[in-house]
Design a protein around this motif. Structure first.
Motif, PDB file in Angstrom:
ATOM      1  N   UNK A 202       0.823  -1.211   0.000  1.00  0.00           N
ATOM      2  CA  UNK A 202       0.000   0.000   0.000  1.00  0.00           C
ATOM      3  C   UNK A 202       0.857   1.260   0.000  1.00  0.00           C
ATOM      4  N   UNK A 203       1.901   1.241   0.778  1.00  0.00           N
ATOM      5  CA  UNK A 203       2.767   2.415   0.807  1.00  0.00           C
ATOM      6  C   UNK A 203       3.475   2.620  -0.555  1.00  0.00           C
ATOM      7  N   UNK A 204       3.834   1.515  -1.236  1.00  0.00           N
ATOM      8  CA  UNK A 204       4.457   1.625  -2.570  1.00  0.00           C
ATOM      9  C   UNK A 204       3.459   2.200  -3.573  1.00  0.00           C
ATOM     10  N   UNK A 205       2.205   1.792  -3.472  1.00  0.00           N
ATOM     11  CA  UNK A 205       1.188   2.321  -4.378  1.00  0.00           C
ATOM     12  C   UNK A 205       0.961   3.799  -4.122  1.00  0.00           C
ATOM     13  N   UNK A 206       0.982   4.209  -2.862  1.00  0.00           N
ATOM     14  CA  UNK A 206       0.814   5.635  -2.553  1.00  0.00           C
ATOM     15  C   UNK A 206       1.951   6.447  -3.158  1.00  0.00           C
ATOM     16  N   UNK A 207       3.177   5.913  -3.107  1.00  0.00           N
ATOM     17  CA  UNK A 207       4.298   6.638  -3.705  1.00  0.00           C
ATOM     18  C   UNK A 207       4.147   6.759  -5.222  1.00  0.00           C
ATOM     19  N   UNK A 208       3.617   5.740  -5.827  1.00  0.00           N
ATOM     20  CA  UNK A 208       3.415   5.810  -7.287  1.00  0.00           C
ATOM     21  C   UNK A 208       2.362   6.864  -7.633  1.00  0.00           C
ATOM     22  N   UNK A 209       1.287   6.931  -6.850  1.00  0.00           N
ATOM     23  CA  UNK A 209       0.249   7.935  -7.147  1.00  0.00           C
ATOM     24  C   UNK A 209       0.812   9.354  -6.992  1.00  0.00           C
ATOM     25  N   UNK A 210       1.611   9.579  -6.008  1.00  0.00           N
ATOM     26  CA  UNK A 210       2.219  10.914  -5.837  1.00  0.00           C
ATOM     27  C   UNK A 210       3.185  11.256  -6.977  1.00  0.00           C
ATOM     28  N   UNK A 211       3.843  10.215  -7.497  1.00  0.00           N
ATOM     29  CA  UNK A 211       4.749  10.444  -8.629  1.00  0.00           C
ATOM     30  C   UNK A 211       3.974  10.838  -9.888  1.00  0.00           C
ATOM     31  N   UNK A 212       2.794  10.263 -10.051  1.00  0.00           N
ATOM     32  CA  UNK A 212       1.958  10.644 -11.202  1.00  0.00           C
ATOM     33  C   UNK A 212       1.570  12.121 -11.129  1.00  0.00           C
ATOM     34  N   UNK A 213       1.297  12.592  -9.940  1.00  0.00           N
ATOM     35  CA  UNK A 213       0.939  14.006  -9.780  1.00  0.00           C
ATOM     36  C   UNK A 213       2.113  14.893 -10.183  1.00  0.00           C
ATOM     37  N   UNK A 214       3.320  14.532  -9.773  1.00  0.00           N
ATOM     38  CA  UNK A 214       4.491  15.339 -10.142  1.00  0.00           C
ATOM     39  C   UNK A 214       4.705  15.361 -11.664  1.00  0.00           C
ATOM     40  N   UNK A 215       4.573  14.202 -12.300  1.00  0.00           N
ATOM     41  CA  UNK A 215       4.760  14.140 -13.757  1.00  0.00           C
ATOM     42  C   UNK A 215       3.701  14.945 -14.502  1.00  0.00           C
ATOM     43  N   UNK A 216       2.482  14.929 -13.957  1.00  0.00           N
ATOM     44  CA  UNK A 216       1.422  15.721 -14.594  1.00  0.00           C
ATOM     45  C   UNK A 216       1.719  17.207 -14.508  1.00  0.00           C
ATOM     46  N   UNK A 217       2.281  17.639 -13.428  1.00  0.00           N
ATOM     47  CA  UNK A 217       2.605  19.054 -13.273  1.00  0.00           C
ATOM     48  C   UNK A 217       3.699  19.510 -14.250  1.00  0.00           C
ATOM     49  N   UNK A 218       4.560  18.613 -14.661  1.00  0.00           N
ATOM     50  CA  UNK A 218       5.624  18.943 -15.592  1.00  0.00           C
ATOM     51  C   UNK A 218       5.217  18.772 -17.063  1.00  0.00           C
ATOM     52  N   UNK A 219       4.055  18.224 -17.298  1.00  0.00           N
ATOM     53  CA  UNK A 219       3.617  17.924 -18.666  1.00  0.00           C
ATOM     54  C   UNK A 219       2.895  19.122 -19.267  1.00  0.00           C
ATOM     55  N   UNK A 220       3.277  19.563 -20.513  1.00  0.00           N
ATOM     56  CA  UNK A 220       2.544  20.675 -21.143  1.00  0.00           C
ATOM     57  C   UNK A 220       1.184  20.202 -21.653  1.00  0.00           C
ATOM     58  N   UNK A 230      -9.370  19.056 -16.534  1.00  0.00           N
ATOM     59  CA  UNK A 230      -8.865  17.684 -16.663  1.00  0.00           C
ATOM     60  C   UNK A 230      -7.685  17.435 -15.715  1.00  0.00           C
ATOM     61  N   UNK A 231      -6.762  18.336 -15.683  1.00  0.00           N
ATOM     62  CA  UNK A 231      -5.599  18.152 -14.809  1.00  0.00           C
ATOM     63  C   UNK A 231      -6.001  18.217 -13.333  1.00  0.00           C
ATOM     64  N   UNK A 232      -6.982  19.052 -13.029  1.00  0.00           N
ATOM     65  CA  UNK A 232      -7.439  19.138 -11.635  1.00  0.00           C
ATOM     66  C   UNK A 232      -8.098  17.840 -11.199  1.00  0.00           C
ATOM     67  N   UNK A 233      -8.901  17.254 -12.100  1.00  0.00           N
ATOM     68  CA  UNK A 233      -9.581  16.005 -11.767  1.00  0.00           C
ATOM     69  C   UNK A 233      -8.571  14.873 -11.594  1.00  0.00           C
ATOM     70  N   UNK A 234      -7.575  14.825 -12.447  1.00  0.00           N
ATOM     71  CA  UNK A 234      -6.557  13.782 -12.340  1.00  0.00           C
ATOM     72  C   UNK A 234      -5.720  13.955 -11.066  1.00  0.00           C
ATOM     73  N   UNK A 235      -5.400  15.205 -10.767  1.00  0.00           N
ATOM     74  CA  UNK A 235      -4.613  15.455  -9.561  1.00  0.00           C
ATOM     75  C   UNK A 235      -5.380  15.027  -8.310  1.00  0.00           C
ATOM     76  N   UNK A 289     -12.559  12.952 -14.607  1.00  0.00           N
ATOM     77  CA  UNK A 289     -11.427  12.961 -15.531  1.00  0.00           C
ATOM     78  C   UNK A 289     -11.711  12.114 -16.777  1.00  0.00           C
ATOM     79  N   UNK A 290     -12.374  10.977 -16.593  1.00  0.00           N
ATOM     80  CA  UNK A 290     -12.701  10.129 -17.734  1.00  0.00           C
ATOM     81  C   UNK A 290     -13.657  10.835 -18.691  1.00  0.00           C
ATOM     82  N   UNK A 291     -14.612  11.582 -18.142  1.00  0.00           N
ATOM     83  CA  UNK A 291     -15.554  12.315 -19.000  1.00  0.00           C
ATOM     84  C   UNK A 291     -14.857  13.381 -19.835  1.00  0.00           C
ATOM     85  N   UNK A 292     -13.807  13.966 -19.307  1.00  0.00           N
ATOM     86  CA  UNK A 292     -13.068  14.991 -20.061  1.00  0.00           C
ATOM     87  C   UNK A 292     -12.052  14.367 -21.031  1.00  0.00           C
ATOM     88  N   UNK A 293     -11.522  13.246 -20.658  1.00  0.00           N
ATOM     89  CA  UNK A 293     -10.470  12.641 -21.480  1.00  0.00           C
ATOM     90  C   UNK A 293     -10.998  11.858 -22.680  1.00  0.00           C
TER      91      UNK A 293
END
Length: 310
Positions: A202-220, A230-235, A289-293
């Motif tokens: 569970x702790x490993x999965x939580x770290x992966x979810x936080x990493x997705x948030x960081x990558x989304x913030x760096x993505x144009x 869309x980005x707000x819903x994903x975050x 997010x799915x409705x927007x994507x």
């Protein structure tokens, strides 16, 4: 020859003596030609229409003297009896050859001229066609080179949102990697089984979810329609999922303690309630997010996703 014959002076034509006809005696060979009959004493007048004898080739014997060496038989340049064969000799020596060679020569000249004209025409035609073929090959080679160069270059897109949508699609593909491990860990906690391993997953999965948030913030994503929503819903979805994972990991620690597990079932705690609340929030954000994507993915031929796949 007759007794009155004398040697012709130098420079006189062959067989002809200088002087008037009456100055020299008539050769004996001529007696038979100009008499009216046997024993005639006076020479008859020569026939005005008689052909003149032709001059024989000194290299061959005269008629009537086969095998006689050249130079002998002087004055006898025609056969006795007045028989002449000038026309036959003319046809054999000169006239016949000229009659045969002249048409052949003309035909040969015509053939040579026509052959030369044909070669010139063929050269001109082959030269022109080769020039055209060379130009066509050069044009074809240039077109092929341009086509090959175009294959290596990436296709330019006129819609700037398409490239950004592709980048976001790659990120979404990594968002569902820990779903199965989270579900398995929560089920282990409920049955009081493998509590330590479940907490680690569970702790490993939580770290992966936080990493997705960081990558989304760096993505144009500024060119994507409704990119802010869309980005707000994903975050929100990923942060809520990470919070739920951490609460469930803490719950696993409580179950492993004293009175945490009763008759093979985990006791519900405050961490359990907080985990369930965060998980509900993640589910709502994923739906949004799915409705927007999905309309965006359909437009650009990308992968459409259900809420639980985010």
């Amino acid at each position: 020859m007759g007794g009155g014959a004398s040697t012709p002076p130098p420079g006189a034509p062959f067989g002809i003596r200088p002087g008037a006809p009456g100055d020299r005696p008539t050769p004996a060979e001529f007696d038979g030609l100009f008499r009216d009959g046997p024993g005639a004493s006076q020479p008859a007048a020569p026939d005005a229409t008689a052909q003149l004898p032709r001059i024989e080739d000194p290299g061959r014997p005269p008629y009537g003297a086969p095998g006689q060496p050249p130079g002998q038989g002087y004055g006898q340049q025609f056969p006795p009896g007045g028989g002449f064969d000038q026309q036959g000799s003319y046809e054999e020596d000169g006239g016949g050859r000229r009659g045969r060679l002249a048409p052949a020569a003309i035909i040969g000249i015509i053939v040579v001229v026509l052959a030369g004209a044909g070669l010139g025409l063929g050269w001109a035609l082959s030269g022109g066609s080769s020039s055209d073929d060379t130009a066509k090959k050069q044009d074809t080679g240039t077109s092929t080179a341009k086509a090959d160069a175009g294959k290596d270059e990436p296709k330019a897109t006129t819609d700037p949102a398409e490239a950004q949508a592709k980048g976001l699609d790659a990120l979404l593909g990594d968002s569902n990697n820990s779903r199965s491990s989270v579900i398995g860990a929560v089920n282990s906690i409920k049955s009081c089984d493998n509590l330590g391993g479940a907490a680690n997953d569970l702790r490993a999965a939580a770290g992966q979810r936080n990493d997705l948030v960081k990558r989304l913030q760096q993505l144009p994503v500024d060119k994507i329609p409704d990119h802010a929503q869309l980005t707000a819903a994903l975050t929100k979805a990923w942060q809520s999922s990470a919070a739920a994972d951490n609460h469930y990991a803490a719950w696993a620690g409580q179950v492993g303690g004293k009175k945490g597990c009763h008759k093979g079932k985990a006791r519900v705690s405050r961490q359990t309630a907080q985990g369930n609340a965060a998980s509900g929030q993640a589910t709502q954000a994923k739906k949004q997010a799915a409705q927007l994507w999905n309309p965006l993915a359909k437009k650009y031929g990308l992968t459409e996703r259900r809420p639980e796949q985010l």
